[in-house]
Enzyme design. Sequence first.
Site, mmCIF file in Angstrom:
data_model
loop_
_atom_site.group_PDB
_atom_site.id
_atom_site.type_symbol
_atom_site.label_atom_id
_atom_site.label_comp_id
_atom_site.label_asym_id
_atom_site.label_seq_id
_atom_site.Cartn_x
_atom_site.Cartn_y
_atom_site.Cartn_z
ATOM 1 N N CYS A 100 64.258 76.671 -4.026
ATOM 2 C CA CYS A 100 62.351 76.459 -4.711
ATOM 3 C C CYS A 100 62.843 76.777 -6.161
ATOM 4 C CB CYS A 100 61.495 76.591 -3.761
ATOM 5 S SG CYS A 100 61.509 78.005 -3.319
ATOM 6 N N HIS B 187 55.539 79.565 -8.772
ATOM 7 C CA HIS B 187 56.879 80.608 -8.910
ATOM 8 C C HIS B 187 57.829 80.640 -9.157
ATOM 9 C CE1 HIS B 187 59.598 80.746 -4.891
ATOM 10 N NE2 HIS B 187 59.287 82.459 -5.324
#
Length: 572
Positions: A76, A137
């Site tokens: 990710c 993130h």
Amino acid sequence: MTNIYYVIIILFASCLHHIRCADNAPRPNIVFLIADDLGYGDIGCYGNTTLRTPNIDKLAQEGAKMTQHLTTASMCTPSRAALMTGRYGIRSGMAPTGTVRVCVFGASTCGLPSSEVTLAEMAKEAGYNTAVIGKWHLGLHEERYGDFKKHPLNQGFDRFYGLPGTNIKDFGDEGERIFLDLRPSLNKQLITLWLCIIVPLAFLFKAKFVSLLVVIIVLLLWSIPLLSVYWIVDNMKLLNSMLYRDRLIVEQPIRLPGLTHRLAQEAVEFMEESVMQGKPFFLYLAWIHTHTYLATAKEFEGKSKHGRYGDAVEELDWGVGRILEALDRLNVENNTLVYFTSDNGGHVEEKGLNGKVDGGYNGILLGGKGHGGVDGGIRVPGIVRWPGHIPKNTITDEPTSLMDFYNIVGVTTGTTQPINITLDGKNILPLLNGSTTISPHEFLFHYCGNEVHAVRYRPRTGSKTYKLVYRMPDYLPGTNRCDFFCGCHSARVLEKPLLLDMTSDPGERSPLPSSYPGYIDIIEAITGAVANHKSSIVPVESQFTARNLIWRPHWQDCCNFPTCSCTDPKYV
């Protein structure tokens, strides 16, 4: 002659009118909907017949579906960095160099460098309201605690409501630990390391070769780091389960059941405010589904045919429906570009403590999340709807990339794209609206960490797409899976690279023989492209060094110290 002058004046006035109208034409709103670890075969319009995804399917019917839509990484953090910048992660330092391939802690320096120009910064320059709702993130701080240089509000966004990191299985209450999935024997190894020094030390003390003071000093020097590792492994929920509103923590730990509803509500309110202000908006809505820990609102629990993973997919679809419904209600549906995708493929090894599968389904594709260059980890759903610009029920089998939406934002907002940097994304709007039938990508490089594991090649003629594979995941014997993740550096280097026809063999089961027509020419074309690509890489500091990844206790955020516990007052 006089009549000619009149005609010229009328034509000139008409041109001015059209230019003025074009300048005043409403700029399209942009909505990015990105799922987390959603498998290529998890939704109906990509072949799933057992999960209900009517809203995502409707989006595909009303726009374009890309069947060969690709991320730049099968994990990710680097994938999202490439989406944000339109560049391969290797160019911005977002290509992992070791075992860890994501930013693990908010209290670290790991993240997207503030020097990069993001999608949101382009949109903001064009006068858009911008918001990121959900998973970020991509870091918080860069040089010191509190500088927020990697925070969304310093990367072009006006508003942030969401997770600075990611949702992990530690956030549940079932005793699961992500680090113990990665290294099941970690605790035993820590105990063994401790005993390796303590036992000899005890014998030396008993034989009076060392004093009690030496024993105490050595014991502390050896025990503190080992106990620290053990404590961190066991307290990821305390360290990372937090929800921010802009720069402030509003919830710790996160109440995961119903979070999808809250994210949708925040997104809808942002769109409503932008419409009331008469300003175009750029919304980056990064859902927490379908990353573990899997938790849904009560109305979705046990409703699917595939356990809590299926429940999460169906709640995700509900959230997408909520956004589309709001666009329609606000009467901006026809002037909004909506993009739906996933950051990487489904995690095929993911299981809960009960042994049930908690990961996604990638259809006939080989492999999954973390597997490097195989398509199960990097080929994802990709859907774009833009009424009046992209015909309904469009399907393209041409290679496209998440990086391409950097270019689309630039084109649709009329923003001048940054100069003096290399962009790897392409403008695929002509492909989606039917102006062209061939992908603008002749080559796409599939990285695992900081190494190219495979290369995609779309010749400028014909209809084939080829893939040359240099390294393959080190799968467990007789399977297409690893223990939990497939490592990049442990992947097998193939003695002879495999050439695949991805058009007829998307499952990567049948390598082409050297007798295949044009085999040598294809290999040479790809080899030359790799050399040119590598020569274009300017070395930068990796964000995934131990120094950048390590948890920094003095940077740790906590609401209501020392309890580190709070609940978002807006959703009590």
